[in-house]
Design an enzyme around this catalytic site. Structure first.
Site, PDB file in Angstrom:
ATOM      1  N   ARG A   1       4.902   1.544  27.456  1.00  0.00           N
ATOM      2  CA  ARG A   1       4.357   1.998  26.520  1.00  0.00           C
ATOM      3  C   ARG A   1       3.990   3.342  26.257  1.00  0.00           C
ATOM      4  NH1 ARG A   1       2.551  -1.816  22.634  1.00  0.00           N
ATOM      5  NH2 ARG A   1       1.393  -0.480  21.096  1.00  0.00           N
TER       6      ARG A   1
ATOM      7  N   HIS B   1      -8.607  -0.897   5.500  1.00  0.00           N
ATOM      8  CA  HIS B   1      -8.840  -2.166   5.983  1.00  0.00           C
ATOM      9  C   HIS B   1      -9.476  -2.905   4.865  1.00  0.00           C
ATOM     10  CE1 HIS B   1     -10.414  -5.020   9.164  1.00  0.00           C
ATOM     11  NE2 HIS B   1     -11.306  -4.915   8.398  1.00  0.00           N
TER      12      HIS B   1
ATOM     13  N   ASP C   1     -10.441   6.608  14.943  1.00  0.00           N
ATOM     14  CA  ASP C   1     -11.119   7.193  16.138  1.00  0.00           C
ATOM     15  C   ASP C   1     -10.640   6.322  17.192  1.00  0.00           C
ATOM     16  OD1 ASP C   1     -12.816   5.291  16.195  1.00  0.00           O
ATOM     17  OD2 ASP C   1     -14.568   6.288  15.935  1.00  0.00           O
TER      18      ASP C   1
ATOM     19  N   ASN D   1       0.879  -1.302  -0.098  1.00  0.00           N
ATOM     20  CA  ASN D   1       0.167  -0.090  -0.140  1.00  0.00           C
ATOM     21  C   ASN D   1       0.924   1.089   0.039  1.00  0.00           C
ATOM     22  OD1 ASN D   1      -3.166  -0.529   0.085  1.00  0.00           O
ATOM     23  ND2 ASN D   1      -2.258  -1.991   1.376  1.00  0.00           N
TER      24      ASN D   1
HETATM   25  C1  GRF Z   1      -3.344  -4.638   3.704  1.00  0.00           C
HETATM   26  O1  GRF Z   1      -4.242  -5.917   3.495  1.00  0.00           O
HETATM   27  C2  GRF Z   1      -4.044  -3.679   4.616  1.00  0.00           C
HETATM   28  O2  GRF Z   1      -5.446  -3.825   4.278  1.00  0.00           O
HETATM   29  C3  GRF Z   1      -3.946  -4.200   5.947  1.00  0.00           C
HETATM   30  O3  GRF Z   1      -2.730  -4.778   6.119  1.00  0.00           O
HETATM   31  C4  GRF Z   1      -2.205  -5.419   4.978  1.00  0.00           C
HETATM   32  C5  GRF Z   1      -0.917  -4.511   4.451  1.00  0.00           C
HETATM   33  O4  GRF Z   1      -0.355  -4.815   3.300  1.00  0.00           O
HETATM   34  N1  GRF Z   1      -4.175  -3.148   6.823  1.00  0.00           N
HETATM   35  P1  GRF Z   1       1.021  -4.165   2.668  1.00  0.00           P
HETATM   36  O5  GRF Z   1       1.789  -3.983   4.019  1.00  0.00           O
HETATM   37  O6  GRF Z   1       0.489  -2.608   2.562  1.00  0.00           O
HETATM   38  O7  GRF Z   1       1.459  -4.858   1.547  1.00  0.00           O
END
Ligand code: GRF
Length: 208
Positions: free
Chosen positions: A66, A110, A147, A14
């Site tokens: 933490r 997500h 949030d 991503n």
């Molecule tokens: C993706 O499926 C995203 O939706 C989730 O974690 C995964 C991350 O994949 N929150 P990458 O590290 O971007 O390949």
């Protein structure tokens, strides 16, 4: 120019989609200021280095408490004057102090159509395992503001993806990434960077 911090824990596909979108103009008015990971082995950090942006390792494990980690994370964002925090596969719970400071300025991707298959424990392949065992015909991805809850913030964009009869969690995960995540995450950033996203309570409106 919107300054982005992209927070990652894993492979960073991503993150790659965001970098590619900045390069080819699908995202305008935004630049990546820093990529932050909790995981030293995250390939996403290498992607950041290759792209020529700061790659910062901040792991809760390297702090005594933490709270110290939480403060350090907040400090790292403030020092760099970050406008938008993008959670792109970040497996650390974002601390309340960060959520408070960056209200409606943190987004998450997500891999399901929220409110299905989300919430505590629903991350990574688990999401797709649950979708397949429930037998849904359609899944997809959601970009939402973050949030204090888990996957409960205002929804910005969603994109459906068809489930095929012989899908495994891995196959479905890949299809959802290719057909939804890598498209709607950059799109949401571009919309925010260009002032087109407005939040009113839990409802988001987007200028045409
Ligand atoms: C993706 O499926 C995203 O939706 C989730 O974690 C995964 C991350 O994949 N929150 P990458 O590290 O971007 O390949």
């Amino acid at each position: 120019m919107l300054k982005l911090a992209v927070l990652v824990s894993g492979g960073g596909t991503n993150l790659q989609a965001i970098m590619d979108s900045i390069d080819d103009g699908r995202i305008t008015n935004a630049k990546i200021q820093v990529v932050i990971s909790n995981n030293a082995g995250a390939y996403a950090l290498t992607r950041a280095e290759n792209y020529g942006v700061e790659a910062l390792l901040l792991s809760p494990k390297s702090f005594d408490t933490r709270e110290e980690f939480n403060q350090k994370l907040l400090e790292a964002l403030k020092e760099r004057d970050i406008d938008l925090v993008v959670l792109a596969g970040y497996l650390v719970v974002v601390p309340p102090c960060v959520i408070e400071e960056y209200e409606n300025r943190i987004i998450n991707i997500h891999p399901s159509l929220i409110p299905s298959f989300c919430g505590t424990g629903c991350y990574g392949l688990h999401v797709h395992e649950k979708a397949l065992s429930r037998g849904v015909r359609v899944s997809g991805a959601t970009v939402h503001f973050v949030d204090e809850g888990t996957d409960t913030g205002p929804i910005i964009l969603q994109k459906p993806v068809m489930v095929e009869q012989d899908d495994t969690p891995e196959v479905l995960q890949k299809r959802i990434m290719e057909q939804a995540e890598w498209i709607i995450l950059p799109k949401a950033i571009d919309l925010i960077a260009n002032g087109k996203v407005h939040v009113d309570g839990r409802k988001v409106t987007i200028d045409e």
